[in-house]
Design an enzyme around this catalytic site. Sequence first.
Site, PDB file in Angstrom:
ATOM      1  N   GLY A  31       0.979  -1.118   0.369  1.00  0.00           N
ATOM      2  CA  GLY A  31      -0.267   0.447   0.151  1.00  0.00           C
ATOM      3  C   GLY A  31       1.171   1.429   0.237  1.00  0.00           C
ATOM      4  CG  HIS A  37       3.138   0.941  -5.652  1.00  0.00           C
ATOM      5  ND1 HIS A  37       3.851   1.899  -4.533  1.00  0.00           N
ATOM      6  CD2 HIS A  37       3.591  -0.255  -5.592  1.00  0.00           C
ATOM      7  CE1 HIS A  37       4.258   1.062  -3.630  1.00  0.00           C
ATOM      8  NE2 HIS A  37       4.146  -0.270  -3.580  1.00  0.00           N
TER       9      HIS A  37
END
Length: 278
Positions: A31, A37
């Site tokens: 996360g 990402h």
Amino acid sequence: MQVCYTINELLSAVDKFKQEGKTIGLLPTMGALHQGHLSLARRAKEENDVLICSVFVNPIQFNNKEDLEKYPRDLESDIRMLEEIGCDVVFAPSAEEVYAEKPTIAYDFGALEQVLEGPCRPGHFNGVATIVHRLFNWSKADRAYFGEKDYQQIAIVKDLVRQYSIPIRIVECPVYRDEDGLATSSRNKRLSEQARKIAPKIHEILAKSKKMSTTLSCSQIKSFVESEFNMRKEFKLEYFEIVDAVTLQPIKQTSVKGAVGCVAVWLDGVRLIDIQKY
Ligand code: PAF
């Protein structure tokens, strides 16, 4: 986009994709998503019919309680970002859900885990292998995407796949950098404004060492990099090692061609890692 909080929800979604004959790309994350990402997520989406992204701060891969507590978390924003790029499933389980079944395998990666991050973070790769192995089984993914900043992690994951004959392809993605050269990392969010300005020096020093690598020997490059960090009081160098790109064992010969330089350095109480390919 579906958000699954339980393993059963994920398994049902995966079953449906498999029945429809769809290929699955998996992006495992902890996360606090950033552009790095998202570039992996976009690539996974392009190369597969569906993208599953896991968001789970895996407690058993942290050997430092404070690091685990301070690890940035923002699920709401992660979900929003993944929705925007067309992710199909976000898997965001709790630790109780993931570890209801207690881990039983003690992984052994031999020499691969005895260098670089291994000695600095005891138990780290066992924790990484445990979660990644479970995510591979639950997601039944065809491909899984990992960033090369965590160079040793990729080597460990590839060895996991080999040892346990897991039918998945590991896709290695180049380090994603901010415009000023700093490798993107969720940990960058913890840097003060002042430290964030200094942080690009890490890549700058490594890039300079690459330029010197045609004329300098391996040990000269090591000395250069170490002295560059040591002369700046903001940095506390944990290690800089030049290793074989496959075995990860420190290179002893003079030429660094084809080798990888791996660094771990503390800045403003934050541990940052980066690599340089030679
Ligand atoms: O690289 C990471 O973020 C983590 O180590 C991973 C692969 C998601 C496992 O928790």
